[in-house]
Each structure stands twice: as C-alpha cells, then as structure tokens.
Design a protein around this motif. Structure first.
Motif, PDB file in Angstrom:
ATOM      1  N   SER A  43       0.823  -1.204   0.000  1.00  0.00           N
ATOM      2  CA  SER A  43       0.000   0.000   0.000  1.00  0.00           C
ATOM      3  C   SER A  43       0.859   1.257   0.000  1.00  0.00           C
ATOM      4  O   SER A  43       0.557   2.235  -0.682  1.00  0.00           O
ATOM      5  CB  SER A  43      -0.939   0.007   1.214  1.00  0.00           C
ATOM      6  N   ARG A  44       1.931   1.225   0.780  1.00  0.00           N
ATOM      7  CA  ARG A  44       2.828   2.384   0.818  1.00  0.00           C
ATOM      8  C   ARG A  44       3.478   2.612  -0.546  1.00  0.00           C
ATOM      9  O   ARG A  44       3.579   3.741  -1.027  1.00  0.00           O
ATOM     10  CB  ARG A  44       3.891   2.181   1.898  1.00  0.00           C
ATOM     11  N   ALA A  45       3.914   1.517  -1.172  1.00  0.00           N
ATOM     12  CA  ALA A  45       4.522   1.632  -2.501  1.00  0.00           C
ATOM     13  C   ALA A  45       3.502   2.133  -3.527  1.00  0.00           C
ATOM     14  O   ALA A  45       3.826   2.936  -4.410  1.00  0.00           O
ATOM     15  CB  ALA A  45       5.094   0.281  -2.927  1.00  0.00           C
ATOM     16  N   HIS A  46       2.277   1.656  -3.409  1.00  0.00           N
ATOM     17  CA  HIS A  46       1.216   2.067  -4.326  1.00  0.00           C
ATOM     18  C   HIS A  46       0.958   3.570  -4.228  1.00  0.00           C
ATOM     19  O   HIS A  46       0.798   4.260  -5.248  1.00  0.00           O
ATOM     20  CB  HIS A  46      -0.060   1.298  -4.009  1.00  0.00           C
ATOM     21  N   LEU A  47       0.931   4.097  -3.014  1.00  0.00           N
ATOM     22  CA  LEU A  47       0.671   5.521  -2.832  1.00  0.00           C
ATOM     23  C   LEU A  47       1.772   6.362  -3.472  1.00  0.00           C
ATOM     24  O   LEU A  47       1.501   7.397  -4.101  1.00  0.00           O
ATOM     25  CB  LEU A  47       0.558   5.832  -1.333  1.00  0.00           C
ATOM     26  N   LEU A  48       3.004   5.924  -3.329  1.00  0.00           N
ATOM     27  CA  LEU A  48       4.102   6.649  -3.964  1.00  0.00           C
ATOM     28  C   LEU A  48       4.011   6.562  -5.485  1.00  0.00           C
ATOM     29  O   LEU A  48       4.326   7.525  -6.193  1.00  0.00           O
ATOM     30  CB  LEU A  48       5.450   6.098  -3.490  1.00  0.00           C
ATOM     31  N   PHE A  70      -2.001  15.549  10.398  1.00  0.00           N
ATOM     32  CA  PHE A  70      -1.098  14.406  10.568  1.00  0.00           C
ATOM     33  C   PHE A  70       0.157  14.460   9.699  1.00  0.00           C
ATOM     34  O   PHE A  70       1.280  14.355  10.195  1.00  0.00           O
ATOM     35  CB  PHE A  70      -1.861  13.105  10.284  1.00  0.00           C
ATOM     36  N   TRP A  71      -0.024  14.638   8.379  1.00  0.00           N
ATOM     37  CA  TRP A  71       1.079  14.423   7.455  1.00  0.00           C
ATOM     38  C   TRP A  71       2.202  15.465   7.479  1.00  0.00           C
ATOM     39  O   TRP A  71       3.373  15.101   7.267  1.00  0.00           O
ATOM     40  CB  TRP A  71       0.548  14.280   6.029  1.00  0.00           C
ATOM     41  N   PRO A  72       1.943  16.752   7.698  1.00  0.00           N
ATOM     42  CA  PRO A  72       3.060  17.708   7.642  1.00  0.00           C
ATOM     43  C   PRO A  72       4.232  17.343   8.542  1.00  0.00           C
ATOM     44  O   PRO A  72       5.400  17.497   8.147  1.00  0.00           O
ATOM     45  CB  PRO A  72       2.406  19.028   8.076  1.00  0.00           C
ATOM     46  N   ALA A  73       3.961  16.848   9.736  1.00  0.00           N
ATOM     47  CA  ALA A  73       5.038  16.527  10.673  1.00  0.00           C
ATOM     48  C   ALA A  73       5.777  15.254  10.301  1.00  0.00           C
ATOM     49  O   ALA A  73       6.937  15.052  10.700  1.00  0.00           O
ATOM     50  CB  ALA A  73       4.473  16.401  12.089  1.00  0.00           C
ATOM     51  N   VAL A  74       5.142  14.361   9.545  1.00  0.00           N
ATOM     52  CA  VAL A  74       5.760  13.074   9.203  1.00  0.00           C
ATOM     53  C   VAL A  74       6.986  13.269   8.321  1.00  0.00           C
ATOM     54  O   VAL A  74       7.951  12.501   8.397  1.00  0.00           O
ATOM     55  CB  VAL A  74       4.731  12.151   8.512  1.00  0.00           C
ATOM     56  N   ALA A  75       6.970  14.309   7.497  1.00  0.00           N
ATOM     57  CA  ALA A  75       8.079  14.546   6.561  1.00  0.00           C
ATOM     58  C   ALA A  75       9.422  14.650   7.280  1.00  0.00           C
ATOM     59  O   ALA A  75      10.453  14.228   6.746  1.00  0.00           O
ATOM     60  CB  ALA A  75       7.813  15.812   5.745  1.00  0.00           C
ATOM     61  N   GLY A  76       9.436  15.201   8.463  1.00  0.00           N
ATOM     62  CA  GLY A  76      10.687  15.370   9.195  1.00  0.00           C
ATOM     63  C   GLY A  76      10.876  14.399  10.348  1.00  0.00           C
ATOM     64  O   GLY A  76      11.800  14.566  11.149  1.00  0.00           O
ATOM     65  N   ASP A  77      10.026  13.383  10.422  1.00  0.00           N
ATOM     66  CA  ASP A  77      10.085  12.415  11.517  1.00  0.00           C
ATOM     67  C   ASP A  77      11.034  11.279  11.148  1.00  0.00           C
ATOM     68  O   ASP A  77      10.705  10.407  10.341  1.00  0.00           O
ATOM     69  CB  ASP A  77       8.683  11.865  11.795  1.00  0.00           C
ATOM     70  N   GLU A  78      12.218  11.272  11.745  1.00  0.00           N
ATOM     71  CA  GLU A  78      13.223  10.273  11.391  1.00  0.00           C
ATOM     72  C   GLU A  78      12.807   8.865  11.809  1.00  0.00           C
ATOM     73  O   GLU A  78      13.368   7.880  11.324  1.00  0.00           O
ATOM     74  CB  GLU A  78      14.558  10.640  12.029  1.00  0.00           C
ATOM     75  N   GLY A  79      11.821   8.754  12.704  1.00  0.00           N
ATOM     76  CA  GLY A  79      11.358   7.445  13.125  1.00  0.00           C
ATOM     77  C   GLY A  79      10.274   6.871  12.240  1.00  0.00           C
ATOM     78  O   GLY A  79       9.884   5.715  12.408  1.00  0.00           O
ATOM     79  N   ALA A  80       9.773   7.666  11.297  1.00  0.00           N
ATOM     80  CA  ALA A  80       8.696   7.212  10.417  1.00  0.00           C
ATOM     81  C   ALA A  80       9.239   6.337   9.295  1.00  0.00           C
ATOM     82  O   ALA A  80      10.426   6.395   8.952  1.00  0.00           O
ATOM     83  CB  ALA A  80       7.964   8.411   9.833  1.00  0.00           C
ATOM     84  N   ASP A  81       8.370   5.524   8.713  1.00  0.00           N
ATOM     85  CA  ASP A  81       8.751   4.718   7.557  1.00  0.00           C
ATOM     86  C   ASP A  81       9.219   5.646   6.438  1.00  0.00           C
ATOM     87  O   ASP A  81       8.589   6.678   6.174  1.00  0.00           O
ATOM     88  CB  ASP A  81       7.537   3.900   7.087  1.00  0.00           C
ATOM     89  N   PRO A  82      10.322   5.337   5.767  1.00  0.00           N
ATOM     90  CA  PRO A  82      10.837   6.216   4.702  1.00  0.00           C
ATOM     91  C   PRO A  82       9.806   6.513   3.609  1.00  0.00           C
ATOM     92  O   PRO A  82       9.807   7.610   3.040  1.00  0.00           O
ATOM     93  CB  PRO A  82      12.035   5.435   4.145  1.00  0.00           C
ATOM     94  N   ARG A  83       8.935   5.549   3.320  1.00  0.00           N
ATOM     95  CA  ARG A  83       7.921   5.781   2.291  1.00  0.00           C
ATOM     96  C   ARG A  83       6.853   6.749   2.780  1.00  0.00           C
ATOM     97  O   ARG A  83       6.326   7.556   2.008  1.00  0.00           O
ATOM     98  CB  ARG A  83       7.304   4.454   1.859  1.00  0.00           C
TER      99      ARG A  83
END
Length: 211
Positions: A43-48, A70-83
């Motif tokens: 699903s993550r690959a599909h979204l990209l 939710f999403w704006p902060a994820v961009a800089g979250d080093e603990g988040a999945d790279p995708r």
C-alpha cells in the motif's frame, strides 16, 4: 522547440471494504478497519506510485483536515517509515485544492479552498500547467467526478473486511459501464485501475482498458 502539453490525468484513490463501504458504522471517522491494510509495504509503494507523476492533490474538507493534522510533521520524523516520509514531503510540496462550501481558510502551505462543483474544479485544473491530479480518499469528490465523467482512473484498494454498515462510495453505484481494469495483488488486496479517455465523437468520457 516547445513540446505539446501533456494532458493532466485525474486519478481517484480510495479504499473499500468487501461490502463496498468507505466508512464504518460509527460514521465518517470510523476508518480503523482500513489502517492495517494502509500500513502494508504494498500500500505504501502504491501511494508513492500514483503520486509520482502528480503535482496536485484534490481533497474534500474532512480528508483535508485529517491530512493537515497528521502528514506535515511526518516529513521530518526520522522514526517514520521512509515511504511515509516521502509521501509526506510530496504532500507538503504539492498544490492542495480543497473542495468545500463550509471551510473558510486552509492554513497548510500550498492549499486553497474552492466552493465549486468538483467536476468544474477539475475542468479548470486540466487547463492549467502542472502534473497529474490525485483525489486522495475523498469519496464525495470521487463520486462527483464519476458522475460527471471527469475521472480518468479509479484506483481501489479492496480491504478484506466486512464492515456491515457505513457509507458507500456511490449508493447503488454509478451507471453501468464496461470499464476495463488492471489488477495488482498486494497480500490479500486487489487494486482495480480503470481508465477513462475522451470519446472521439464528443460527449462523456468512455472507459477503456488501462495499460
């Protein structure tokens, strides 16, 4: 020499349960049944993939507010999945067009609110420069574009869940058609991606098989 401008493809991306629901019985925010399937590698690959050629995200009010929280902060979250980080960066940089008659402002940078019918919004966007357009999970916007023949592709993640109650994508469904489909498997998920292109004779768009 300047090349001819490429048509902007409009893709609707949505998750459905096996019984055709887009929300659960508790209402618009009852989406927990989708989460385990949205977090899979496929699903993550599909979204990209579906956003790779896009520069505009088209959203309804509820999805916009949920995404913006939710999403704006994820961009800089080093603990988040790279995708997830890559998708968040795309969202932060993309043009975000919010279709709403009640929202008065959109504070997420790159956002603007329009109160027009979704089909009219898309017709205007098609005339503007930019990459493709993706409608992210906003069932009311996708429904309006389907009914107006303004959706080029519909990407469905079919979740192996029977929700039992909740909103459907389109009531009893849009008028019948012979949509062709490309199907990809992601664990127990299947995605159907019909493509619509203009009828050479004019009038509404007609479905053809996506390649």
């Amino acid at each position: 020499m300047t090349g001819q401008r490429r048509d902007r493809i409009v893709t609707g991306n949505i998750s459905l349960s096996l019984d055709g629901r887009v929300t659960g019985p508790a209402g618009d925010h009852d989406m927990g049944w989708i989460v385990p399937h949205a977090l899979t590698s496929e699903s993550r690959a599909h979204l990209l993939k579906i956003t790779s050629t896009a520069s505009t995200a088209l959203l309804g009010r509820k999805n916009y507010q949920g995404f913006a929280g939710f999403w704006p902060a994820v961009a800089g979250d080093e603990g988040a999945d790279p995708r997830d980080r890559a998708f968040a960066r795309w969202l932060n940089e993309a043009e975000k067009v919010v279709v709403s008659r009640t929202l008065t402002e959109a504070s997420w940078p790159g956002s603007r609110v329009v109160a027009d019918d979704p089909a009219e919004v898309v017709r205007r966007l098609r005339k503007e420069e930019g990459g493709d357009i993706v409608v992210l999970a906003s069932s009311s916007v996708i429904r309006g574009l389907l009914e107006a023949g303004e959706l080029d592709r519909l990407s469905i993640t079919l979740c192996p869940e029977v929700v039992g109650a909740g909103a459907r994508l389109s009531g009893d469904g849009p008028a019948g058609s012979s949509w062709g489909a490309d199907r990809g498997h992601a664990g127990r998920q299947r995605r159907a991606v019909p493509a619509l292109r203009p009828d050479p004779a004019g009038g509404r768009r007609r479905p053809v098989i996506a390649h």
